[in-house]
Scaffold this motif. Structure first.
Motif, PDB file in Angstrom:
ATOM      1  N   ILE A 270      58.461   1.699  42.515  1.00 16.91           N
ATOM      2  CA  ILE A 270      57.096   1.218  42.754  1.00 16.91           C
ATOM      3  C   ILE A 270      56.109   1.953  41.848  1.00 16.91           C
ATOM      4  N   VAL A 271      56.316   3.260  41.683  1.00 18.74           N
ATOM      5  CA  VAL A 271      55.468   4.049  40.779  1.00 18.74           C
ATOM      6  C   VAL A 271      55.649   3.571  39.341  1.00 18.74           C
ATOM      7  N   TRP A 272      56.907   3.360  38.936  1.00 18.75           N
ATOM      8  CA  TRP A 272      57.183   2.863  37.575  1.00 18.75           C
ATOM      9  C   TRP A 272      56.490   1.528  37.345  1.00 18.75           C
ATOM     10  N   GLU A 273      56.574   0.633  38.334  1.00 22.92           N
ATOM     11  CA  GLU A 273      55.970  -0.689  38.190  1.00 22.92           C
ATOM     12  C   GLU A 273      54.455  -0.580  38.050  1.00 22.92           C
ATOM     13  N   PHE A 274      53.852   0.370  38.764  1.00 18.14           N
ATOM     14  CA  PHE A 274      52.414   0.601  38.628  1.00 18.14           C
ATOM     15  C   PHE A 274      52.083   1.083  37.218  1.00 18.14           C
ATOM     16  N   ALA A 275      52.896   2.018  36.711  1.00 23.76           N
ATOM     17  CA  ALA A 275      52.673   2.537  35.359  1.00 23.76           C
ATOM     18  C   ALA A 275      52.851   1.426  34.322  1.00 23.76           C
ATOM     19  N   HIS A 276      53.844   0.563  34.552  1.00 25.55           N
ATOM     20  CA  HIS A 276      54.065  -0.573  33.650  1.00 25.55           C
ATOM     21  C   HIS A 276      52.870  -1.523  33.699  1.00 25.55           C
ATOM     22  N   PHE A 277      52.353  -1.753  34.909  1.00 21.56           N
ATOM     23  CA  PHE A 277      51.178  -2.617  35.059  1.00 21.56           C
ATOM     24  C   PHE A 277      50.012  -2.065  34.258  1.00 21.56           C
ATOM     25  N   LEU A 278      49.769  -0.742  34.343  1.00 25.33           N
ATOM     26  CA  LEU A 278      48.661  -0.122  33.610  1.00 25.33           C
ATOM     27  C   LEU A 278      48.792  -0.342  32.106  1.00 25.33           C
ATOM     28  N   TYR A 279      49.980  -0.001  31.568  1.00 25.07           N
ATOM     29  CA  TYR A 279      50.178  -0.165  30.127  1.00 25.07           C
ATOM     30  C   TYR A 279      49.978  -1.621  29.720  1.00 25.07           C
TER      31      TYR A 279
ATOM     32  N   PHE B 157      65.300   7.613  34.018  1.00 27.60           N
ATOM     33  CA  PHE B 157      66.162   6.979  33.022  1.00 27.60           C
ATOM     34  C   PHE B 157      66.911   5.787  33.607  1.00 27.60           C
ATOM     35  N   VAL B 158      67.342   5.900  34.856  1.00 19.97           N
ATOM     36  CA  VAL B 158      68.021   4.775  35.517  1.00 19.97           C
ATOM     37  C   VAL B 158      67.048   3.607  35.687  1.00 19.97           C
ATOM     38  N   ILE B 159      65.827   3.918  36.120  1.00 25.62           N
ATOM     39  CA  ILE B 159      64.804   2.879  36.294  1.00 25.62           C
ATOM     40  C   ILE B 159      64.492   2.214  34.954  1.00 25.62           C
ATOM     41  N   MET B 160      64.372   3.014  33.897  1.00 27.04           N
ATOM     42  CA  MET B 160      64.111   2.467  32.562  1.00 27.04           C
ATOM     43  C   MET B 160      65.212   1.487  32.150  1.00 27.04           C
ATOM     44  N   PHE B 161      66.448   1.845  32.466  1.00 21.14           N
ATOM     45  CA  PHE B 161      67.579   1.000  32.094  1.00 21.14           C
ATOM     46  C   PHE B 161      67.530  -0.331  32.848  1.00 21.14           C
ATOM     47  N   ILE B 162      67.299  -0.261  34.158  1.00 19.29           N
ATOM     48  CA  ILE B 162      67.218  -1.479  34.968  1.00 19.29           C
ATOM     49  C   ILE B 162      66.046  -2.337  34.510  1.00 19.29           C
ATOM     50  N   ASP B 163      64.904  -1.691  34.314  1.00 21.20           N
ATOM     51  CA  ASP B 163      63.692  -2.394  33.922  1.00 21.20           C
ATOM     52  C   ASP B 163      63.842  -3.053  32.552  1.00 21.20           C
ATOM     53  N   GLY B 164      64.468  -2.336  31.615  1.00 20.89           N
ATOM     54  CA  GLY B 164      64.654  -2.894  30.281  1.00 20.89           C
ATOM     55  C   GLY B 164      65.588  -4.084  30.276  1.00 20.89           C
ATOM     56  N   THR B 165      66.655  -4.005  31.089  1.00 22.69           N
ATOM     57  CA  THR B 165      67.615  -5.113  31.160  1.00 22.69           C
ATOM     58  C   THR B 165      66.978  -6.335  31.801  1.00 22.69           C
ATOM     59  N   TYR B 166      66.308  -6.136  32.937  1.00 24.53           N
ATOM     60  CA  TYR B 166      65.671  -7.272  33.604  1.00 24.53           C
ATOM     61  C   TYR B 166      64.490  -7.783  32.785  1.00 24.53           C
TER      62      TYR B 166
ATOM     63  N   ALA C  52      56.211   0.581  21.819  1.00 20.25           N
ATOM     64  CA  ALA C  52      57.112   1.317  22.710  1.00 20.25           C
ATOM     65  C   ALA C  52      56.641   2.758  22.932  1.00 20.25           C
ATOM     66  N   PRO C  53      56.251   3.498  21.877  1.00 19.49           N
ATOM     67  CA  PRO C  53      55.707   4.841  22.133  1.00 19.49           C
ATOM     68  C   PRO C  53      54.454   4.826  23.015  1.00 19.49           C
ATOM     69  N   TYR C  54      53.560   3.853  22.786  1.00 21.46           N
ATOM     70  CA  TYR C  54      52.347   3.738  23.601  1.00 21.46           C
ATOM     71  C   TYR C  54      52.706   3.431  25.054  1.00 21.46           C
ATOM     72  N   ALA C  55      53.617   2.470  25.248  1.00 21.72           N
ATOM     73  CA  ALA C  55      54.015   2.079  26.602  1.00 21.72           C
ATOM     74  C   ALA C  55      54.719   3.220  27.323  1.00 21.72           C
ATOM     75  N   ASP C  56      55.667   3.855  26.633  1.00 24.10           N
ATOM     76  CA  ASP C  56      56.448   4.910  27.277  1.00 24.10           C
ATOM     77  C   ASP C  56      55.623   6.165  27.529  1.00 24.10           C
ATOM     78  N   THR C  57      54.588   6.390  26.733  1.00 23.07           N
ATOM     79  CA  THR C  57      53.689   7.517  26.996  1.00 23.07           C
ATOM     80  C   THR C  57      53.007   7.341  28.348  1.00 23.07           C
ATOM     81  N   ILE C  58      52.472   6.158  28.597  1.00 21.05           N
ATOM     82  CA  ILE C  58      51.785   5.889  29.864  1.00 21.05           C
ATOM     83  C   ILE C  58      52.773   5.879  31.027  1.00 21.05           C
ATOM     84  N   ARG C  59      53.882   5.139  30.872  1.00 20.43           N
ATOM     85  CA  ARG C  59      54.824   4.992  31.981  1.00 20.43           C
ATOM     86  C   ARG C  59      55.490   6.323  32.334  1.00 20.43           C
ATOM     87  N   THR C  60      55.892   7.077  31.319  1.00 23.14           N
ATOM     88  CA  THR C  60      56.540   8.360  31.575  1.00 23.14           C
ATOM     89  C   THR C  60      55.564   9.354  32.183  1.00 23.14           C
ATOM     90  N   ALA C  61      54.359   9.418  31.651  1.00 26.81           N
ATOM     91  CA  ALA C  61      53.366  10.371  32.161  1.00 26.81           C
ATOM     92  C   ALA C  61      53.069  10.111  33.632  1.00 26.81           C
TER      93      ALA C  61
END
Length: 311
Positions: free
Chosen positions: A97-106, A164-173, A142-151
């Motif tokens: 849920i946190v990852w999805e919020f970070a993805h939404f922001l980016y 890393f597991v979430i990134m893998f699932i998210d990238g595949t889907y 990708a660097p811009y997106a991953d900076t926000i999502r990772t932070a």
């Protein structure tokens, strides 16, 4: 192939074994989709050609920058996390849920800030939807997106292993939801259309129709689009038009990749005064210093009001 040749099938239960099975799925589906496009006489070769060139360029340059940014941010920010979640299933739900919020922001800022739109517009340039679109990104996105999502994730206590597991699932889907009509005619996926973000929802996101502009920013969970009012279902009465509103040659690599940067540069150069020059960089696409302009938000709002539709 190494696992199969060794006969150690138990290795498929490991993380490396699972990824070795899943990684080839999207490329194989791209190939199947391309074959079916010729069968249905809808080849979309221009889209595949440009997206292939972008993929090759990004593999050489962008991937290494993105990986470096993720590793750097984990090292810098983990000591400042509000707390540290544990590797359990319920904390995994929290982490996603946190990852999805970070993805939404980016993703939201990628549509609402002109400079970030320059990074993101390459992904929206294709005028047809198919799986090759998932590879169409500017190398710095990708660097811009991953900076926000990772932070966001690290500061909110998501452990790096879980991240890393979430990134893998998210990238595949996230690759799958770009599937085109040649492979999946109806992208709603039945009852799942009410539960998660489906290819139908993401086709809406890639559309330039007034009703669809700047909607459906999430990747798997619909929660944040619902909360922030940016969710939009596909309307059967409206035929989706893909691409961006700027006039462009979607078969030209330079125009697809650098066209928005060139347009921004021209606006900044001709803008009167330093303030207006800076505003062109941070204001939404479509903004003009004269005051006579329409952003995507205004276009969508006017369309809804004029057609008596519900948001």
């Amino acid at each position: 192939m190494e696992i199969l040749s060794s006969g150690d099938y138990a290795a498929f239960k490991t993380y490396d074994g699972i990824t070795s099975l899943i990684f080839p799925i999207i490329p194989l589906l791209v190939l199947l989709e391309l074959i079916l496009s010729f069968v249905y006489k809808k080849p979309q070769t221009k889209v595949y050609k440009v997206n292939f060139l972008i993929y090759v360029f990004n593999r050489i340059v962008g991937r290494f920058i993105a990986i470096a940014m993720v590793v750097l941010l984990i090292g810098l920010l983990e000591p400042y996390a509000l707390f540290h979640a544990e590797l359990t299933w319920y904390w995994f739900i929290y982490g996603y849920i946190v990852w999805e919020f970070a993805h939404f922001l980016y993703h939201y800022w990628g549509h609402k800030v002109r400079l970030f739109w320059c990074l993101h517009s390459t992904h929206h340039a294709p005028e047809n939807m198919n799986l090759s679109v998932t590879y169409a990104h500017f190398f710095l996105e990708a660097p811009y997106a991953d900076t926000i999502r990772t932070a966001v994730c690290i500061l909110m206590g998501v452990p790096p292993e879980m991240l890393f597991v979430i990134m893998f699932i998210d990238g595949t889907y996230g690759a799958f939801i770009h599937v085109g009509e040649n492979l999946m005619k109806d992208g709603r996926m039945g009852f799942l259309n009410k539960v998660i973000l489906t290819p139908s929802h993401h086709r809406v996101h890639h559309a330039k129709n007034p009703l669809y502009m700047d909607t459906n920013f999430c990747n798997l969970l619909l929660i944040w689009d619902k909360i922030f009012g940016t969710f939009q279902d596909e309307d059967d009465k409206i035929e989706i038009e893909y691409g961006i509103t700027r006039k462009m040659d979607s078969g030209n690599f330079v125009d697809v990749y650098f066209g928005e940067f060139i347009a921004l540069y021209r606006d900044v150069i001709h803008a009167p005064g330093l303030k207006n020059k800076l505003l062109y960089i941070v204001k939404p696409p479509g903004w003009h210093h004269s005051g006579e302009y329409q952003t995507a938000k205004q276009i969508r709002r006017d369309f809804i009001e004029n057609n008596n539709l519900k948001k």
